[in-house]
Every structure is written in C-alpha cells, then in structure tokens.
Design an enzyme around this catalytic site. Structure first.
Site, PDB file in Angstrom:
ATOM      1  N   CYS A   1     -13.914  -8.496 -53.440  1.00 31.51           N
ATOM      2  CA  CYS A   1     -14.663  -7.177 -53.141  1.00 31.51           C
ATOM      3  C   CYS A   1     -15.391  -6.994 -54.523  1.00 31.51           C
ATOM      4  O   CYS A   1     -15.821  -8.012 -55.059  1.00 31.51           O
ATOM      5  CB  CYS A   1     -13.748  -6.088 -53.168  1.00 31.51           C
ATOM      6  N   THR A   2     -16.366  -5.893 -54.606  1.00 26.04           N
ATOM      7  CA  THR A   2     -17.434  -5.921 -55.901  1.00 26.04           C
ATOM      8  C   THR A   2     -16.657  -6.102 -57.241  1.00 26.04           C
ATOM      9  O   THR A   2     -17.355  -7.070 -57.723  1.00 26.04           O
ATOM     10  CB  THR A   2     -17.957  -4.455 -55.558  1.00 26.04           C
TER      11      THR A   2
END
Ligand SMILES: [Zn+2]
Ligand SMILES: [Zn+2]
Length: 327
Positions: free
Chosen positions: A194-195
């Site tokens: 994810c980020t």
C-alpha cells in the site's frame, strides 16, 4: 481541528518538508495526547493530519522549517518512547496541507474491525520485506508469487507494481471480501503493498485469520520503496492523500494530476470551462458525464445549468493560498 494562521507560517520559495509515519502502540488516553501534540505542533508550525487511537497513531505532517521538522520527528519518538520511527520523507514546493488536524478515532486505519489487534511481537518484525528483499522476490520468484495492490481503484490507476492484481475496491474495508473471492491456495506466497505500509499491517492479520500464513508486506509501502528503487518494478506515480495528489518516482509532487473538481479523484484531462473560460483538469469518469464535463467547479456547473450565462471564475481556497505564496 486546529486552524493556524497561515500568513505567519507559509513562506514563499521555501520547500515543505513532509513526513509520513505510523506506529501501533497502546495509547491509554488519546484525547490527552491530542492536546499535547496540538500544543507542540503549533509551537513548531506543523501542518497535516494525525489520527490517534488506543492502538497507536498514523500521520502525514509537514513544516517549512527544517530544524522544526527534525525536532517534530524527534518529539514523536521521545513522547512515545520509541527507538525508531519509520519516517517516509519527501519535499514539495507547494503546501501539502493548509491546516493541522488531529483526530481521535477507534482505528488508526479503517478496516471496520476494531477487534483486529496487532500483537506486539508481530510489529515490524515478521512479514515485512525491505525494498531490496521485495525486489529480489519479484525478480527471482516471479511465477510463484501473487502480488496484490491493497489500495483503492483510483490509486491503482495512477501507478502500481508490474503484474500486481487490482482488487478494484472503493475503500480498504472491501479488501477481505475481494480476497476471499480469488480462491488463492493458502500455501501460495502472497505479497501485498500500500502507500506507506499501514493498511497492509491490518491486511496481513485479516488474511492470517483466513488461514493464509505466507503473506508478506512491503515495508514502508510504495513511499519507502521509491526512495530506494525509483524506476524499477513500480510503474507510474503514487497517489497520496493530500494536496499534492500524487508523487512521481523521485517522490516529487506530480505534474500530471490534479484533483477532479467534481468528484475528487485524480484528474488529467485538460478542458476549458464553458462558463468562466478557466482551464482545468477533469477525471476519466466525469469527462463522460454530460452535466459535469464542461465546467471547472461545482459552482460553475450549477450556475451554467441554471441560466447558461458566462460568469467570473471563482478561485478555490487552495489556489488562493498558492497565489498569495507566489506573490
Ligand atoms: Zn471526476
Ligand atoms: Zn468555471
């Protein structure tokens, strides 16, 4: 929410130093912590978003003063008695945030599962692959691993790891359901990202609950990966949840995307407003919608529908601040 006096804080021609970080750590009184952090942030001129909960904190903050920026990171470590904090740092000429917002929430990353607790022994120890290890697995075990992007569909669209599956979800709470439908064999090696890493911390717990014990996450997420390995297995840009919209391979603010004035998704199609003649960027979805595609804002859309008359362009609050900063 704390409103700071921006005219005192924003300095022209000085970059904003940005740091994203999170930690799962028991906090007995998040409200009390909020007061303490608010005071310190105001003292140092910190802007951004901090989510606090009994399970820890999750933050992206910025500051134009480099010394204050370093003092702020140090303060967080000392306040929570941490040996290290996985700060993902970047810079921007324009402010990623215009205010400081500290929120106390039941979860520091929303899964809808407040019962899901990250055991202390699992924190930052198991199931994390450094950018180097991640790259090595992608290259050497390519055929044998399943790589899944745990982010939302519009984040995936801007850029992702080569060959990653797109769950096409609207929000992270939909991820477990998507996963169940994939019929992946429980002994298959699964890589998720994810980020900044926080969604995957919870994601792994949910997958372990389903009997998947061969799941690994990218440590520090895409932001940490790009810092070490730009222009390798990740293609495109990385969406971020602030005014920058996205960062490129060098972690610099995107020059391609802005937020769509109608729906808030990343937008890259350039058009001219029929009402105020202002040039703007619109997203792929809204450009297909007759009532939205011709106008640069909700205001222009509304006015145009009402009387089809030309009118002056109305500056959005963020653009106003930017203009002031540039003059
Ligand atoms: Zn849109
Ligand atoms: Zn307009």
């Amino acid at each position: 929410m704390t409103r700071l006096d921006l005219s005192d804080i924003l300095l022209p021609d000085t970059p904003f130093f940005i740091t994203a970080f999170y930690q799962f750590i028991p906090i007995t009184d998040p409200e009390k912590m909020k007061l303490q952090l608010t005071e310190k942030a105001q003292e140092l001129g910190i802007l951004g978003l901090i989510v606090l909960g009994t399970e820890g904190f999750n933050a992206t903050t910025c500051c134009q003063n480099k010394d204050h920026f370093e003092a702020w990171k140090k303060y967080f470590k000392e306040l929570f008695n941490l040996e290290s904090l996985n700060n993902k740092d970047s810079e921007s000429q324009l402010p990623p945030f215009l205010k400081l917002s500290i929120k106390v929430k039941p979860e520091i990353v929303t899964t809808g599962r407040t019962d899901l607790k990250l055991p202390k022994e699992k924190q930052n120890q198991n199931f994390h692959l450094s950018p180097d290890e991640w790259e090595e697995v992608l290259r050497s075990e390519k055929e044998d691993v399943v790589v899944i992007d745990t982010r939302n569909w519009y984040e995936y669209q801007l850029g992702t790891f080569n060959g990653a599956l797109n769950p096409n979800i609207e929000k992270f709470t939909e991820f477990p359901n998507y996963f169940k439908k994939q019929n992946i064999s429980p002994d298959k090696k699964i890589l998720i990202f994810c980020t900044g890493g926080i969604r995957c911390e919870k994601g792994i717990l949910e997958l372990q609950e389903e009997g998947f014990n061969n799941v690994y996450q990218l440590e520090g997420g895409i932001l940490n990966y790009l810092k070490e390995k730009p222009h390798q297995s990740f293609t495109g840009e990385c969406f971020v949840f602030d005014n920058r919209v996205a960062v490129d391979q060098e972690l610099k603010p995107t020059t391609i995307y802005k937020l769509c004035p109608h729906c808030g998704q990343p937008a890259a199609t350039r058009l001219q407003c029929v009402r105020c003649d202002h040039e703007y960027l619109i997203c792929e979805s809204c450009v297909k919608i007759e009532s939205k595609k011709d106008t640069c804002s909700k205001n222009c859309a509304f006015q145009w529908q009402l009387n089809k008359k030309k009118g002056p362009h109305q500056e959005a609050p963020y653009s106003k601040v930017i203009k002031k900063l540039k003059t």
